[in-house]
Design a protein around this motif. Sequence first.
Motif, mmCIF file in Angstrom:
data_model
loop_
_atom_site.group_PDB
_atom_site.id
_atom_site.type_symbol
_atom_site.label_atom_id
_atom_site.label_comp_id
_atom_site.label_asym_id
_atom_site.label_seq_id
_atom_site.Cartn_x
_atom_site.Cartn_y
_atom_site.Cartn_z
ATOM 1 N N UNK A 111 0.822 -1.216 0.000
ATOM 2 C CA UNK A 111 0.000 0.000 0.000
ATOM 3 C C UNK A 111 0.856 1.266 0.000
ATOM 4 N N UNK A 112 2.030 1.187 0.632
ATOM 5 C CA UNK A 112 2.916 2.361 0.643
ATOM 6 C C UNK A 112 3.468 2.638 -0.751
ATOM 7 N N UNK A 113 3.727 1.568 -1.504
ATOM 8 C CA UNK A 113 4.204 1.730 -2.877
ATOM 9 C C UNK A 113 3.105 2.337 -3.748
ATOM 10 N N UNK A 114 1.872 1.916 -3.491
ATOM 11 C CA UNK A 114 0.742 2.386 -4.309
ATOM 12 C C UNK A 114 0.333 3.816 -3.991
ATOM 13 N N UNK A 115 0.736 4.325 -2.812
ATOM 14 C CA UNK A 115 0.366 5.683 -2.406
ATOM 15 C C UNK A 115 1.217 6.692 -3.178
ATOM 16 N N UNK A 116 0.610 7.366 -4.150
ATOM 17 C CA UNK A 116 1.344 8.299 -5.006
ATOM 18 C C UNK A 116 1.737 9.582 -4.280
ATOM 19 N N UNK A 117 1.140 9.848 -3.113
ATOM 20 C CA UNK A 117 1.468 11.074 -2.385
ATOM 21 C C UNK A 117 2.801 10.969 -1.662
ATOM 22 N N UNK A 118 3.264 9.721 -1.426
ATOM 23 C CA UNK A 118 4.542 9.517 -0.736
ATOM 24 C C UNK A 118 5.300 8.424 -1.479
ATOM 25 N N UNK A 119 6.150 8.817 -2.376
ATOM 26 C CA UNK A 119 6.868 7.831 -3.183
ATOM 27 C C UNK A 119 7.833 7.027 -2.310
ATOM 28 N N UNK A 120 8.119 5.816 -2.770
ATOM 29 C CA UNK A 120 9.075 4.968 -2.081
ATOM 30 C C UNK A 120 9.833 4.153 -3.144
ATOM 31 N N UNK A 121 10.531 4.915 -3.988
ATOM 32 C CA UNK A 121 11.261 4.306 -5.090
ATOM 33 C C UNK A 121 12.767 4.304 -4.865
ATOM 34 N N UNK A 122 13.234 5.272 -4.073
ATOM 35 C CA UNK A 122 14.659 5.398 -3.807
ATOM 36 C C UNK A 122 14.891 5.493 -2.303
ATOM 37 N N UNK A 123 16.109 5.215 -1.900
ATOM 38 C CA UNK A 123 16.429 5.233 -0.475
ATOM 39 C C UNK A 123 16.156 6.605 0.131
ATOM 40 N N UNK A 124 16.418 7.677 -0.615
ATOM 41 C CA UNK A 124 16.197 9.007 -0.067
ATOM 42 C C UNK A 124 14.719 9.266 0.236
ATOM 43 N N UNK A 125 13.816 8.472 -0.365
ATOM 44 C CA UNK A 125 12.384 8.638 -0.106
ATOM 45 C C UNK A 125 12.011 8.226 1.312
ATOM 46 N N UNK A 126 12.903 7.505 1.999
ATOM 47 C CA UNK A 126 12.618 7.093 3.374
ATOM 48 C C UNK A 126 12.427 8.288 4.302
ATOM 49 N N UNK A 127 12.946 9.450 3.904
ATOM 50 C CA UNK A 127 12.796 10.631 4.748
ATOM 51 C C UNK A 127 11.330 11.054 4.888
ATOM 52 N N UNK A 128 10.470 10.601 4.008
ATOM 53 C CA UNK A 128 9.053 10.963 4.061
ATOM 54 C C UNK A 128 8.209 9.930 4.812
ATOM 55 N N UNK A 129 8.872 8.903 5.372
ATOM 56 C CA UNK A 129 8.140 7.804 6.005
ATOM 57 C C UNK A 129 8.590 7.596 7.456
ATOM 58 N N UNK A 130 7.709 6.958 8.215
ATOM 59 C CA UNK A 130 8.070 6.528 9.573
ATOM 60 C C UNK A 130 8.877 5.240 9.460
ATOM 61 N N UNK A 131 9.955 5.156 10.240
ATOM 62 C CA UNK A 131 10.784 3.952 10.246
ATOM 63 C C UNK A 131 10.477 3.152 11.505
ATOM 64 N N UNK A 132 10.131 1.901 11.319
ATOM 65 C CA UNK A 132 9.739 1.031 12.434
ATOM 66 C C UNK A 132 10.969 0.289 12.935
ATOM 67 N N UNK A 133 11.207 0.396 14.235
ATOM 68 C CA UNK A 133 12.388 -0.229 14.826
ATOM 69 C C UNK A 133 11.981 -1.138 15.982
ATOM 70 N N UNK A 134 12.957 -1.913 16.467
ATOM 71 C CA UNK A 134 12.746 -2.832 17.584
ATOM 72 C C UNK A 134 13.630 -2.378 18.733
ATOM 73 N N UNK A 135 13.066 -2.343 19.934
ATOM 74 C CA UNK A 135 13.725 -1.693 21.076
ATOM 75 C C UNK A 135 15.089 -2.280 21.415
ATOM 76 N N UNK A 136 15.270 -3.605 21.254
ATOM 77 C CA UNK A 136 16.563 -4.180 21.656
ATOM 78 C C UNK A 136 17.611 -4.129 20.548
ATOM 79 N N UNK A 137 17.239 -3.617 19.364
ATOM 80 C CA UNK A 137 18.225 -3.411 18.281
ATOM 81 C C UNK A 137 17.983 -2.035 17.650
ATOM 82 N N UNK A 138 18.074 -1.006 18.491
ATOM 83 C CA UNK A 138 17.789 0.356 18.038
ATOM 84 C C UNK A 138 18.750 0.839 16.962
#
Length: 300
Positions: free
Chosen positions: A174-201
């Motif tokens: 669904x994130x790929x299909x959302x044209x308002x927030x592209x996710x084609x290149x690594x730099x596009x990660x700046x427009x997204x929330x990054x999900x992490x795990x507490x014991x490997x921050x």
Amino acid sequence: MKIYQNLIPSTSALIAFERAAALGSFQAASEELNRTPSAISHAVLDIESKLGTKLFDREGRGIKLNAFGERYYHVVYETLDSLNNVSKQIANKEPDNALKISVSPFFASAVLIPNLSNFEDNFPEIELKIITTNSYINFENSDIDLTVRAGGNNNDLSTIKLVDAYAIVICSPNLIADKTKSLNKIKDLQHHSLISISNIKQAWPSWLKDVGAGTLKPKRYIEFDTTLGALDAVKNGLGVGLGIYPIIKGHSDYGDKIISPFKQHGQQAMTYNIVCRKEDANLEKIKKFSKWLSEKIDSL
């Protein structure tokens, strides 16, 4: 090592000493052990006689360990505790055909559970008992036969390499299909929330550094305490996560509800190993399970 029996008190005397020391009273120890205060006192005196030194300072009706007593108490406690643990393991010994294994909940869901019916078909004589935990197993006081660990090499244990793994970016389609927030290149990660795990921050900062984007600032970080929780968040489109490849390939949602938008991956993140006691490494049930699991990992 030669054991000098004349210096080692009886187990009964050691238990009396340990309880008296822990409770600070012969009376309290006698009540707990269902023995007379005199019997507890004589047991302690017998130990002191063997060692040739006092272990307690008498304070009115109470007692307190002196420096020698403190030193002796810690050894006695650890020895009795270890003996008790081993005794329980032997007394409650699993049948010879039982194999008790410990794996992380994520590894169980991605690799073991999807393939268990195959294992049962091929090895009906082995009764698997699976414990899911993220904690490392201490084989000295555990009845676990085998564990799958990420890293954790130990010269005192037998280690069989399963696979080298590395981190890849994962997200919902669904994130790929959302044209308002592209996710084609690594730099596009700046427009997204990054999900992490507490014991490997450090997983995300390390991955971004590996691919040359160490200065990238995401929209926000969302932290979960478990891998499965983070995967659920990714599946539901709450943000972009990291998956351990190739283990993630075995997850039921991978390729459908969870995909990888980039070809780039981080450097080797960890090595998955099968770990057991050295004296158990040649047990037929462990050899069969290890070979079977290696083949299933290779086929992911």
